[in-house]
Motif scaffolding. Structure first.
Motif, short mmCIF file in Angstrom:
data_model
loop_
_atom_site.label_atom_id
_atom_site.label_comp_id
_atom_site.label_asym_id
_atom_site.label_seq_id
_atom_site.Cartn_x
_atom_site.Cartn_y
_atom_site.Cartn_z
N GLN A 1 0.65 -0.55 -5.01
CA GLN A 1 2.06 0.93 -5.63
C GLN A 1 3.34 -0.47 -5.96
O GLN A 1 3.42 -1.65 -4.76
CB GLN A 1 2.34 1.37 -4.77
CG GLN A 1 1.42 2.84 -4.69
CD GLN A 1 2.17 4.14 -4.23
OE1 GLN A 1 2.91 3.96 -3.21
NE2 GLN A 1 1.36 5.09 -4.06
N ASP A 2 4.28 -0.82 -6.93
CA ASP A 2 5.33 -1.72 -6.79
C ASP A 2 6.47 -0.16 -6.42
O ASP A 2 6.83 0.94 -6.83
CB ASP A 2 5.18 -2.09 -8.12
CG ASP A 2 4.32 -2.63 -7.69
OD1 ASP A 2 3.89 -3.17 -7.43
OD2 ASP A 2 3.76 -2.76 -9.46
N ASN B 1 0.82 -1.11 -0.19
CA ASN B 1 -0.37 -0.55 -0.02
C ASN B 1 0.72 1.26 -0.06
O ASN B 1 1.95 1.40 0.39
CB ASN B 1 -0.93 0.02 1.01
CG ASN B 1 -0.23 0.39 2.89
OD1 ASN B 1 0.61 0.87 2.48
ND2 ASN B 1 -0.75 -0.68 3.64
N SER B 2 0.15 2.43 -0.34
CA SER B 2 1.48 3.59 -0.45
C SER B 2 2.20 4.26 0.95
O SER B 2 2.90 4.38 0.65
CB SER B 2 0.22 4.99 -0.82
OG SER B 2 -0.56 4.89 0.42
N MET B 3 1.37 3.95 1.97
CA MET B 3 2.54 4.33 3.34
C MET B 3 3.36 3.14 3.07
O MET B 3 4.54 3.84 4.09
CB MET B 3 1.69 3.77 4.84
CG MET B 3 0.00 4.89 4.41
SD MET B 3 -1.19 5.07 5.50
CE MET B 3 0.42 5.43 7.02
N GLU B 4 3.34 1.68 2.86
CA GLU B 4 4.59 0.95 3.03
C GLU B 4 5.53 1.43 2.17
O GLU B 4 6.76 1.81 2.29
CB GLU B 4 4.11 -0.80 2.82
CG GLU B 4 2.95 -1.00 4.06
CD GLU B 4 2.42 -2.53 3.47
OE1 GLU B 4 2.95 -3.23 4.64
OE2 GLU B 4 1.60 -2.44 2.95
N VAL B 5 4.77 1.55 1.44
CA VAL B 5 5.83 1.94 -0.93
C VAL B 5 6.58 3.53 -0.05
O VAL B 5 7.90 2.94 0.18
CB VAL B 5 5.03 2.12 -1.90
CG1 VAL B 5 6.31 2.49 -2.92
CG2 VAL B 5 4.45 0.27 -1.86
N VAL C 1 14.66 -4.17 2.31
CA VAL C 1 12.74 -4.09 2.53
C VAL C 1 12.70 -4.93 3.49
O VAL C 1 12.01 -4.97 4.10
CB VAL C 1 12.63 -4.33 0.83
CG1 VAL C 1 11.28 -4.67 1.04
CG2 VAL C 1 12.72 -3.23 -0.12
N ARG C 2 13.50 -5.94 3.59
CA ARG C 2 13.43 -7.25 4.48
C ARG C 2 13.97 -7.02 5.65
O ARG C 2 12.98 -6.91 6.54
CB ARG C 2 14.48 -8.03 4.22
CG ARG C 2 13.84 -9.36 4.98
CD ARG C 2 15.64 -10.74 4.64
NE ARG C 2 15.44 -10.46 2.90
CZ ARG C 2 16.22 -10.98 2.68
NH1 ARG C 2 17.64 -10.28 2.80
NH2 ARG C 2 16.55 -11.05 1.22
N GLU C 3 14.57 -5.96 6.25
CA GLU C 3 14.58 -5.40 7.37
C GLU C 3 13.51 -4.34 7.65
O GLU C 3 13.37 -4.61 9.16
CB GLU C 3 16.24 -4.81 7.49
CG GLU C 3 16.57 -4.56 9.00
CD GLU C 3 17.93 -3.05 9.12
OE1 GLU C 3 17.87 -2.24 9.66
OE2 GLU C 3 18.55 -3.79 8.24
#
Length: 74
Positions: free
Chosen positions: A52-53, A12-16, A68-70
Motif C-alpha cells: 500500500q502507498d 505492508n498494510s500493518m505498517e501503512v 514517517v522517518r521517526e
C-alpha cells in the motif's frame, strides 16, 4: 492521483495503518492507495499483493516525511 498529493510511504498494510494513524493524529490528511486491491476488484492480478502507498497533501509533505522517518526508526 491529483498532483496536490505526494507519496510519503510504501509498505505492508500493518505498517501503512500504523503510520497513517500517527499522521492523522498529527493533523495531516492521508490518502491510502492499494493497487493490489484495486486490481483484484477489477479481476486482474497484482505483482505486489499487500503493498500500500500513503499520500499526503504537498504542503504537508515535509511534516509527514519527518513523522514517517521517526516511526521507521523505532
Amino acid at each position: 492521483m491529483s498532483s496536490d498529493y505526494v507519496k510519503v510511504f510504501s509498505g505492508n498494510s500493518m505498517e501503512v495503518q500504523r503510520i497513517s494513524n500517527e499522521l492523522k493524529y498529527q493533523g495531516i490528511k492521508v490518502l491510502m492507495k492499494d493497487e493490489s486491491e484495486s486490481a483484484r476488484l477489477a479481476g486482474f492480478g497484482s505483482p505486489s499483493p499487500g503493498q500500500q502507498d500513503l499520500y499526503v497533501l504537498r504542503e504537508q509533505a515535509d511534516r509527514a516525511t519527518s513523522v514517517v522517518r521517526e516511526l521507521s526508526n523505532r
